[in-house]
Design a protein around this motif. Structure first.
Motif, PDB file in Angstrom:
ATOM      1  N   SER A   1       1.031  -1.335  -0.176  1.00 12.43           N
ATOM      2  CA  SER A   1      -0.050   0.203  -0.113  1.00 12.43           C
ATOM      3  C   SER A   1       0.981   1.389  -0.089  1.00 12.43           C
ATOM      4  CB  SER A   1      -0.842  -0.044   1.356  1.00 12.43           C
ATOM      5  OG  SER A   1      -0.198   0.108   2.375  1.00 12.43           O
TER       6      SER A   1
ATOM      7  N   ASP B   1       0.516   4.209   1.146  1.00 11.02           N
ATOM      8  CA  ASP B   1       0.643   5.029   2.386  1.00 11.02           C
ATOM      9  C   ASP B   1       1.639   4.125   3.486  1.00 11.02           C
ATOM     10  OD1 ASP B   1      -1.324   2.978   2.830  1.00 11.02           O
ATOM     11  OD2 ASP B   1      -2.257   4.116   4.255  1.00 11.02           O
ATOM     12  N   ARG B   2       1.917   2.823   3.328  1.00 13.35           N
ATOM     13  CA  ARG B   2       2.590   1.904   4.198  1.00 13.35           C
ATOM     14  C   ARG B   2       4.043   1.777   3.705  1.00 13.35           C
ATOM     15  NH1 ARG B   2      -0.897  -3.019   5.747  1.00 13.35           N
ATOM     16  NH2 ARG B   2      -0.297  -3.468   3.625  1.00 13.35           N
ATOM     17  N   GLN B   3       4.083   2.226   2.362  1.00 14.80           N
ATOM     18  CA  GLN B   3       5.621   2.015   1.945  1.00 14.80           C
ATOM     19  C   GLN B   3       6.915   2.920   2.455  1.00 14.80           C
ATOM     20  OE1 GLN B   3       6.258  -0.473   0.018  1.00 14.80           O
ATOM     21  NE2 GLN B   3       8.384   0.125  -0.325  1.00 14.80           N
TER      22      GLN B   3
ATOM     23  N   LEU C   1       3.752  -3.237  10.151  1.00 22.11           N
ATOM     24  CA  LEU C   1       3.640  -1.683   9.704  1.00 22.11           C
ATOM     25  C   LEU C   1       2.063  -1.350   9.703  1.00 22.11           C
ATOM     26  CD1 LEU C   1       5.943  -1.711   7.234  1.00 22.11           C
ATOM     27  CD2 LEU C   1       6.424  -0.859   9.426  1.00 22.11           C
ATOM     28  N   THR C   2       1.726  -0.292   9.701  1.00 24.14           N
ATOM     29  CA  THR C   2       0.047  -0.004  10.101  1.00 24.14           C
ATOM     30  C   THR C   2      -0.242   1.042   9.014  1.00 24.14           C
ATOM     31  OG1 THR C   2       0.398  -0.339  12.222  1.00 24.14           O
ATOM     32  CG2 THR C   2      -1.917   0.551  11.529  1.00 24.14           C
ATOM     33  N   ARG C   3      -1.305   1.183   8.180  1.00 21.99           N
ATOM     34  CA  ARG C   3      -1.764   1.971   7.173  1.00 21.99           C
ATOM     35  C   ARG C   3      -1.983   3.255   7.925  1.00 21.99           C
ATOM     36  NH1 ARG C   3      -5.540   0.079   2.516  1.00 21.99           N
ATOM     37  NH2 ARG C   3      -4.701   2.018   1.809  1.00 21.99           N
TER      38      ARG C   3
ATOM     39  N   SER D   1      -3.550  -5.013  13.336  1.00 20.72           N
ATOM     40  CA  SER D   1      -3.703  -5.942  12.488  1.00 20.72           C
ATOM     41  C   SER D   1      -3.462  -7.489  12.649  1.00 20.72           C
ATOM     42  CB  SER D   1      -2.644  -5.795  11.229  1.00 20.72           C
ATOM     43  OG  SER D   1      -1.175  -6.035  11.751  1.00 20.72           O
TER      44      SER D   1
ATOM     45  N   ASP E   1       5.513  -0.454  14.152  1.00 16.79           N
ATOM     46  CA  ASP E   1       5.616   1.196  14.316  1.00 16.79           C
ATOM     47  C   ASP E   1       4.669   1.407  15.560  1.00 16.79           C
ATOM     48  OD1 ASP E   1       3.105   0.073  13.300  1.00 16.79           O
ATOM     49  OD2 ASP E   1       3.294   1.152  11.221  1.00 16.79           O
TER      50      ASP E   1
END
Length: 389
Positions: free
Chosen positions: A191, A193-195, A255-257, A268, A284
């Motif tokens: 995604s 926004d997560r990259q 990792l979280t959006r 998640s 994160d």
């Protein structure tokens, strides 16, 4: 209780985490004595990647389009004690209106993507949910807790917003004796926004730590991403290999959006899966994470690449194992699929559903299969998808 769920997919985990959640939750719900029918739209990208062999206690039926759904399953919706419509279902607004017109039992929206859903509604609208529907569903079941629940009731008009977080199946996720292949791994669909977080907490540390090994598993990553030589790439890890994947990592990255970080209280399913395996988690930071795991004791938080480097090179193996085991015990005590099934039953009962388990011989209260002809069932779909081209 007779429960109908219309969800994104339960037959394929390809490119989505919904399938894992539905499988565990509904299996445990059925184990409590209830009858469950899952209705899934038959689409090529899931048909080509089905990875569910069987799901005891769950009737899975596939439909081709909205017209077929309405024609074949309106009587079923009417006789159900509860009907749940999930997020990201194709034509979800039309399906929601159809359910609300016909259901005589409790109606609920199950949002596995709550912060993303609300962000779409605030900006340019959402394909599968409208503000008007939020106020009409009896229940809003949310993957996100905390202040978002109050916002759903106060600003969006939900009669009852309740948390129904993701969970883990402890029969499928547990510590395994595998020698670690990677120092740090990450499992997640791409995604945008997560990259940046993946770059900051995985790829940049990998460039600095050439002697260490890393892996990123997940679909839909753009071809123009430059991966360091010590970062292995895997396109897809099916659910039946997740346990082995986590157990082959010294540490795993969560990792979280962006929308979920902003909302907080959005764990998640990967977080719980890794914890159940006893793999130490580097995550994160987001509001509410301490509601699920105690930082420093059950989870390691990182904001910079330097944090990751310090953990990988500075933490002893006994300390890392102790953190992983503490997280595992926390999950087993509060975050299994069985816990969530009990919570779902309680939420539906609170909203007025008949929550009594169905007696084995009480056929008049079970879904009347004669009201609809058999459609494309799970077994038929799996069989057809395995035929040679």
């Amino acid at each position: 209780m007779k429960l109908v769920v219309l969800g994104l997919s339960i037959t394929s985990s390809w490119g989505n985490g919904h399938a894992t959640t539905y499988r565990g939750l509904l299996r445990e719900f059925a184990a409590r004595g209830h009858e469950v029918l899952f209705l899934e739209r038959d689409v090529p990208w899931y048909a080509d990647n089905r990875d569910l062999a069987e799901l005891p206690g769950i009737d899975v039926q596939l439909y081709a389009n909205l017209s077929e759904l309405k024609h074949e399953y309106t009587p079923t919706i009417r006789e159900a004690d509860a009907v749940i419509v999930g997020s990201y279902v194709q034509e979800g607004i039309a399906i929601g209106n159809w359910v609300l017109r016909n259901a005589h039992g409790v109606t609920a929206f199950y949002d596995i993507d709550t912060p993303v859903t609300l962000a779409h509604l605030r900006r340019d609208g959402c394909d599968y949910l409208s503000a008007e529907l939020i106020a009409r569903y009896d229940l809003y079941l949310s993957f996100t807790g905390g202040p978002t629940l109050g916002e759903l009731q106060r600003l969006w008009g939900s009669p009852a917003a309740r948390p129904l977080y993701c969970a883990v199946d402890p029969q499928a996720y547990f510590p395994d004796k595998h020698a670690p292949l990677w120092d740090l791994g990450y499992l997640g669909t791409y995604s945008a926004d997560r990259q940046p977080a993946l770059d900051r907490l995985m790829l940049r540390p990998a460039e600095r730590l050439g002697e260490n090994t890393f892996i990123v598993a997940g679909a839909q990553y753009p071809n123009d991403i430059v991966w360091p030589e010590n970062v292995e790439r895997v396109e897809h890890v099916p659910p039946d290999r997740h346990r082995r994947f986590y157990n082959q990592q010294r540490f795993t990255l969560n990792l979280t959006r962006a929308d979920m970080i902003a909302a907080g209280w959005s764990p998640s399913v990967r977080l719980f899966e890794a914890a159940a395996c006893g793999t130490p988690i580097i995550s994160d930071c987001w509001p509410g994470i301490d509601q699920f795991f105690t930082p420093g004791c059950e989870v390691l938080l990182a904001t910079t690449g330097n944090d990751v480097v310090r953990i990988l090179h500075g933490m002893s193996e006994p300390d890392a194992r102790a953190i992983g085991e503490a997280a595992r015990q926390r999950v087993l005590a509060a975050h299994t699929a069985a816990h969530r099934a009990a919570e779902l039953e309680s939420h539906l009962q609170e909203a007025g559903a008949d929550s009594a388990p169905l007696p084995e011989r009480d056929s008049d209260r079970r879904f009347n299969s004669t009201t609809r002809p058999p459609r494309l069932s799970l077994n038929a779909a799996l069989s057809s998808s395995r035929q040679p081209a």
